[in-house]
Write an enzyme that holds these catalytic residues in place. Structure first.
Site, PDB file in Angstrom:
ATOM      1  N   THR A 152     -29.283 -31.573  79.389  1.00  0.00           N
ATOM      2  CA  THR A 152     -28.839 -30.400  78.633  1.00  0.00           C
ATOM      3  C   THR A 152     -28.325 -29.356  79.615  1.00  0.00           C
ATOM      4  O   THR A 152     -28.654 -29.402  80.803  1.00  0.00           O
ATOM      5  CB  THR A 152     -29.994 -29.806  77.800  1.00  0.00           C
ATOM      6  N   GLY A 153     -27.521 -28.421  79.116  1.00  0.00           N
ATOM      7  CA  GLY A 153     -27.000 -27.364  79.982  1.00  0.00           C
ATOM      8  C   GLY A 153     -25.501 -27.225  79.859  1.00  0.00           C
ATOM      9  O   GLY A 153     -24.923 -27.527  78.808  1.00  0.00           O
ATOM     10  N   HIS A 154     -24.857 -26.796  80.932  1.00  0.00           N
ATOM     11  CA  HIS A 154     -23.408 -26.571  80.909  1.00  0.00           C
ATOM     12  C   HIS A 154     -22.683 -27.913  80.968  1.00  0.00           C
ATOM     13  O   HIS A 154     -22.658 -28.586  81.996  1.00  0.00           O
ATOM     14  CB  HIS A 154     -23.002 -25.675  82.085  1.00  0.00           C
ATOM     15  N   GLY A 155     -22.099 -28.301  79.837  1.00  0.00           N
ATOM     16  CA  GLY A 155     -21.551 -29.649  79.674  1.00  0.00           C
ATOM     17  C   GLY A 155     -20.533 -30.050  80.718  1.00  0.00           C
ATOM     18  O   GLY A 155     -20.542 -31.177  81.226  1.00  0.00           O
ATOM     19  N   ARG A 166     -12.884 -29.733  71.872  1.00  0.00           N
ATOM     20  CA  ARG A 166     -13.603 -29.787  73.155  1.00  0.00           C
ATOM     21  C   ARG A 166     -14.814 -30.708  73.026  1.00  0.00           C
ATOM     22  O   ARG A 166     -15.572 -30.632  72.080  1.00  0.00           O
ATOM     23  CB  ARG A 166     -14.064 -28.382  73.568  1.00  0.00           C
ATOM     24  N   VAL A 167     -14.978 -31.581  73.992  1.00  0.00           N
ATOM     25  CA  VAL A 167     -16.130 -32.463  74.035  1.00  0.00           C
ATOM     26  C   VAL A 167     -16.837 -32.259  75.367  1.00  0.00           C
ATOM     27  O   VAL A 167     -16.185 -32.197  76.409  1.00  0.00           O
ATOM     28  CB  VAL A 167     -15.709 -33.940  73.880  1.00  0.00           C
ATOM     29  N   GLY A 168     -18.151 -32.132  75.336  1.00  0.00           N
ATOM     30  CA  GLY A 168     -18.923 -31.935  76.563  1.00  0.00           C
ATOM     31  C   GLY A 168     -19.573 -33.217  77.035  1.00  0.00           C
ATOM     32  O   GLY A 168     -19.069 -34.311  76.795  1.00  0.00           O
ATOM     33  N   ASP A 169     -20.726 -33.066  77.683  1.00  0.00           N
ATOM     34  CA  ASP A 169     -21.394 -34.230  78.268  1.00  0.00           C
ATOM     35  C   ASP A 169     -22.159 -35.067  77.261  1.00  0.00           C
ATOM     36  O   ASP A 169     -22.359 -36.265  77.464  1.00  0.00           O
ATOM     37  CB  ASP A 169     -22.383 -33.751  79.338  1.00  0.00           C
ATOM     38  N   THR A 219     -28.455 -28.442  74.066  1.00  0.00           N
ATOM     39  CA  THR A 219     -28.399 -29.608  73.202  1.00  0.00           C
ATOM     40  C   THR A 219     -29.805 -29.878  72.721  1.00  0.00           C
ATOM     41  O   THR A 219     -30.718 -29.148  73.060  1.00  0.00           O
ATOM     42  CB  THR A 219     -27.980 -30.819  74.065  1.00  0.00           C
TER      43      THR A 219
END
Length: 308
Positions: free
Chosen positions: A219-222, A196-199, A168
């Site tokens: 940031t990273g794997h949501g 799809r929605v992440g963090d 991100t």
């Protein structure tokens, strides 16, 4: 208070030599924009928005015009922003056809009674606010078309390789009045399902800001970040008396051990202490404070220079 802004360009895998210089320039530009706003008396919210707009406008980063593509080859973006003074929040998810989702998130915060708008509702609100609509294909880069093709061809597509997720962009700031804010924006992950929605737009996961503690952008794997509520978890450790460095190590370590998730974060405390930490291979970051600019990409390559 001496103002400070810290920005990140996403926790990711190794960054190739030819990209490194462009990424460096982009992250330095964003920090300089944010710090310039603070130096002229702007608020922490103004500074994080300005810094993130600079990153959304740079195709090197996975946000705005550099966003990765979903399984249909389209761009769907998420963003959120928060004011630590009164805990005001604005967030948008699955938005298309606008250049700067972070600007729309701020409008949600300031012009609606809500915190979070999604998809069509967010699009209608953007139109009502006079946000220019741009053709979806304008946000699609050749590089991201190739990334999607590669991802689709790799047989092990179900395996969530955090290193491939280009993270991100985000910013945190402390202004001269002692207010903190964060902003985070993303295009998500390559080949994600539609919707799809992440963090990133989820307050407490993608970021948090509270004048009584500090501000953070992650940031990273949501999916991993959502599961451990990474942003609020880190600030909880600071509340418990940990330093920013200790808090970052504890929360990132927990995410890695508990859900095998990799990522990174930037934090500024209410007293002006800051840190940039990550467990992914790299994370472009820059921090501006007291006329000095600190920046780096890999774990041991911090450089310091005078701000213009």
């Amino acid at each position: 208070m001496n103002p400070i802004v810290v920005v990140h360009g996403g926790g990711a895998g190794p960054i190739s030599k030819d990209r490194k210089e462009r990424v460096h320039q982009g992250i330095i530009r964003a920090a300089t924009v944010g710090y310039g706003i603070l130096r002229e008396g702007g608020s922490a919210v103004d500074a994080v928005e300005g810094a993130v707009v600079a990153l959304e406008d740079d195709p090197e980063f996975n946000a705005g015009c550099g966003s990765v593509l979903n399984t249909n080859g389209e761009v769907e973006m998420d963003a959120s922003i928060m004011d630590g003074k009164d805990l005001s929040v604005g967030a948008v998810s699955a938005v298309r056809c606008i250049a700067n989702p972070i600007k729309l998130a701020r409008l949600v915060m300031e012009k609606t009674p809500h915190c979070f708008l999604t998809d069509q509702g967010a699009a209608q609100f953007a139109a009502a606010m006079g946000v220019p609509e741009i053709p979806g294909e304008k946000l699609v880069t050749e590089k991201n078309k190739k990334r999607l093709e590669k991802e689709k061809h790799e047989k092990d597509a179900q395996k969530t390789d955090c290193q491939k997720n280009l993270g991100t962009v985000g910013a945190v700031a402390l202004d001269s009045k002692g207010n903190v804010a964060y902003a985070t924006s993303t295009g998500g992950i390559v080949n994600k399902m539609v919707g799809r929605v992440g963090d990133t737009p989820c307050v407490g996961a993608g970021g948090y800001a509270d004048n009584d503690i500090g501000a953070i952008s992650t940031t990273g794997h949501g999916e991993s970040i959502l599961k451990v509520n990474l942003a609020r978890l880190t600030l909880f450790h600071i509340e418990q008396g940990k330093t920013v460095e200790e808090a970052a190590d504890l929360s990132l370590g927990y995410m890695k051990s508990r859900v095998k998730g990799l990522g990174g974060l930037i934090v500024v405390s209410k007293t002006g202490d800051w840190v940039a930490k990550w467990t992914s291979t790299s994370m472009p970051w820059a921090a501006a404070k007291d006329g000095k600019l600190h920046f780096g990409i890999d774990p041991d390559d911090t450089a310091i220079t005078d701000l213009p």
